[in-house]
Design a protein around this motif. Structure first.
Motif, PDB file in Angstrom:
ATOM      1  N   ALA A 170       0.275  -0.019 -11.349  1.00  0.00           N
ATOM      2  CA  ALA A 170       0.979  -0.330  -9.651  1.00  0.00           C
ATOM      3  C   ALA A 170       1.224   0.992  -8.944  1.00  0.00           C
ATOM      4  CB  ALA A 170       1.805  -1.345  -9.884  1.00  0.00           C
ATOM      5  N   ALA A 171      -0.098   0.755  -7.759  1.00  0.00           N
ATOM      6  CA  ALA A 171       0.647   2.420  -7.083  1.00  0.00           C
ATOM      7  C   ALA A 171       0.093   2.100  -5.214  1.00  0.00           C
ATOM      8  CB  ALA A 171      -0.559   2.862  -7.054  1.00  0.00           C
ATOM      9  N   ASN A 172       1.154   2.520  -4.552  1.00  0.00           N
ATOM     10  CA  ASN A 172       0.998   2.561  -2.942  1.00  0.00           C
ATOM     11  C   ASN A 172       1.306   3.753  -2.484  1.00  0.00           C
ATOM     12  OD1 ASN A 172       0.424  -0.614  -3.539  1.00  0.00           O
ATOM     13  ND2 ASN A 172       3.093  -1.530  -3.667  1.00  0.00           N
ATOM     14  N   GLY A 173       1.292   4.164  -3.133  1.00  0.00           N
ATOM     15  CA  GLY A 173       1.620   5.894  -2.315  1.00  0.00           C
ATOM     16  C   GLY A 173       0.991   7.029  -3.113  1.00  0.00           C
ATOM     17  N   GLY A 191      -0.157  -3.815  -1.285  1.00  0.00           N
ATOM     18  CA  GLY A 191      -0.069  -2.991   0.231  1.00  0.00           C
ATOM     19  C   GLY A 191       1.722  -2.614   0.167  1.00  0.00           C
ATOM     20  N   ARG A 192       1.662  -2.646   2.143  1.00  0.00           N
ATOM     21  CA  ARG A 192       2.861  -2.619   1.652  1.00  0.00           C
ATOM     22  C   ARG A 192       3.185  -2.703   3.281  1.00  0.00           C
ATOM     23  NH1 ARG A 192      -0.278   3.507   3.439  1.00  0.00           N
ATOM     24  NH2 ARG A 192       0.436   4.841   1.482  1.00  0.00           N
ATOM     25  N   ARG A 193       4.787  -3.521   3.486  1.00  0.00           N
ATOM     26  CA  ARG A 193       5.144  -4.296   4.000  1.00  0.00           C
ATOM     27  C   ARG A 193       4.167  -4.124   5.805  1.00  0.00           C
ATOM     28  NH1 ARG A 193      11.713  -3.311   2.893  1.00  0.00           N
ATOM     29  NH2 ARG A 193      11.854  -3.540   0.667  1.00  0.00           N
ATOM     30  N   ALA A 202      -5.111  -4.183   6.642  1.00  0.00           N
ATOM     31  CA  ALA A 202      -5.482  -3.428   6.810  1.00  0.00           C
ATOM     32  C   ALA A 202      -4.788  -2.386   5.754  1.00  0.00           C
ATOM     33  CB  ALA A 202      -4.916  -2.857   7.861  1.00  0.00           C
ATOM     34  N   SER A 203      -3.459  -2.280   5.552  1.00  0.00           N
ATOM     35  CA  SER A 203      -2.874  -1.150   4.302  1.00  0.00           C
ATOM     36  C   SER A 203      -3.212  -1.156   2.844  1.00  0.00           C
ATOM     37  CB  SER A 203      -1.470  -1.487   4.601  1.00  0.00           C
ATOM     38  OG  SER A 203      -0.774  -2.324   3.802  1.00  0.00           O
ATOM     39  N   VAL A 204      -3.576  -2.298   2.535  1.00  0.00           N
ATOM     40  CA  VAL A 204      -4.393  -2.526   1.512  1.00  0.00           C
ATOM     41  C   VAL A 204      -6.153  -1.790   1.022  1.00  0.00           C
ATOM     42  CG1 VAL A 204      -5.608  -4.324   0.136  1.00  0.00           C
ATOM     43  CG2 VAL A 204      -3.679  -4.711   0.972  1.00  0.00           C
ATOM     44  N   ALA A 205      -6.865  -2.723   2.810  1.00  0.00           N
ATOM     45  CA  ALA A 205      -7.669  -1.600   2.536  1.00  0.00           C
ATOM     46  C   ALA A 205      -7.361   0.248   2.241  1.00  0.00           C
ATOM     47  CB  ALA A 205      -8.465  -1.678   4.340  1.00  0.00           C
ATOM     48  N   ARG A 209      -9.609   2.541   0.018  1.00  0.00           N
ATOM     49  CA  ARG A 209      -9.741   4.016   0.093  1.00  0.00           C
ATOM     50  C   ARG A 209      -9.143   5.624  -0.617  1.00  0.00           C
ATOM     51  NH1 ARG A 209     -10.525   1.096   5.286  1.00  0.00           N
ATOM     52  NH2 ARG A 209      -8.346   2.088   6.190  1.00  0.00           N
ATOM     53  N   ARG A 210      -7.923   5.599  -0.349  1.00  0.00           N
ATOM     54  CA  ARG A 210      -7.570   6.502  -0.963  1.00  0.00           C
ATOM     55  C   ARG A 210      -7.678   6.956  -2.475  1.00  0.00           C
ATOM     56  NH1 ARG A 210      -1.861   7.064   1.556  1.00  0.00           N
ATOM     57  NH2 ARG A 210      -2.145   7.579   3.744  1.00  0.00           N
TER      58      ARG A 210
END
Length: 285
Positions: A170-173, A191-193, A202-205, A209-210
């Motif tokens: 699990a990774a968002n950063g 995703g992000r809040r 858009a945050s998921v996309a 990409r990262r």
């Protein structure tokens, strides 16, 4: 695309067992449960052991993969967790998947320890993942870090799945994405809040990409938790919209939650049955 469903460990087994059986009968590729001592979303509700729940689920199913959504270092030591993973992998005949994340919420302080900063949580996650990886692939591990240590950590007999049980990170950063790129057989994101669904996707996309940049073109299974911004099973149309967006972003797997009668993830099993019959077949293969 593959499809997963999360069944919260809130029911007595007499009520939970039919859900796990039905998840397999409906053709879900993977089924998950939360790994918490207490979850903030339902902290006043009944809550049962993750490991015992998945073990019982493994004994009444035969094809669906089973996983933690997600395990964290909040209350687990990698060596003790290794023993549970070895048992789950064996009982399920190689169907166990270990979701891993940094951890947070009530679990982060429920045992009386200090509250860590976000940076410290990722530091701890990096150490936790490195040691868990070593323990699941090597017998007799000496390790001393800032958060965890083992002295001749014995981990025989090894996993059914080789070289080890797959990690879905699990990774968002940025730093946790690096861990996903290094250790993960898969990456899962919430995703992000965001203020609205378009902003959330858009945050998921952006996160996807990262990860592309970190993987340098090497493939990695990508799991999207569909219900992080709004519950995807509020209607058939909402589920189809969410799955379609995930597919456009290149996700290989999506995960929803078994509908509850009220409160968080409130919905109906009729909607669940309809998406299985009407939507999921169009995205298979």
């Amino acid at each position: 695309m593959r499809f997963g469903i999360t069944i919260l460990p809130e029911f007595r087994w007499a009520d939970a067992a039919p859900r796990w059986r039905r998840a397999e009968e409906l053709g879900f590729d993977h089924a998950w449960t939360y790994d918490h001592l207490t979850w903030g979303g339902l902290q006043d509700s009944p809550w049962y052991s993750t490991t015992a729940t998945l073990t019982a689920a493994a004994l009444i199913t035969s094809t669906v993969r089973l996983g933690t959504f997600v395990t964290s270092p909040n209350f687990r030591h990698p060596l003790a967790l290794t023993r549970e993973i070895l048992a789950l992998d064996d009982v399920s005949n190689g169907r166990f998947v270990c979701g891993i994340g940094a951890g947070g919420g009530i679990d982060s302080t429920i045992l009386g320890g200090p509250e860590l900063t976000p940076r410290q949580k990722v530091d701890r996650l990096a150490e936790f993942t490195e040691l868990l990886d070593r323990l699941l692939t090597t017998d007799g591990v000496d390790f001393r870090g800032e958060y965890f240590a083992t002295v001749n950590g014995r981990t025989l007999p090894g996993c059914v799945q080789q070289p080890r049980v797959p990690f879905v990170m699990a990774a968002n950063g940025p730093r946790s994405l690096q861990l996903a790129a290094r250790y993960g057989a898969g990456w899962v994101t919430t995703g992000r809040r965001s203020d609205d669904l378009d902003s959330w996707f858009a945050s998921v996309a952006e996160l996807s990409r990262r990860l592309d940049d970190l993987r340098d073109g090497r493939p990695l299974d990508r799991y999207l938790s569909l219900d992080s911004h709004q519950y995807s099973l509020t209607s058939v149309a909402a589920f189809e919209d969410a799955v379609g967006r995930a597919a456009e972003l290149g996700f290989t797997d999506v995960i929803t939650h078994w509908p509850r009668a009220e409160g968080v993830y409130a919905g109906t099993e009729d909607t669940l049955e309809r998406v299985v019959a009407e939507v999921i077949p169009r995205y298979r293969g």
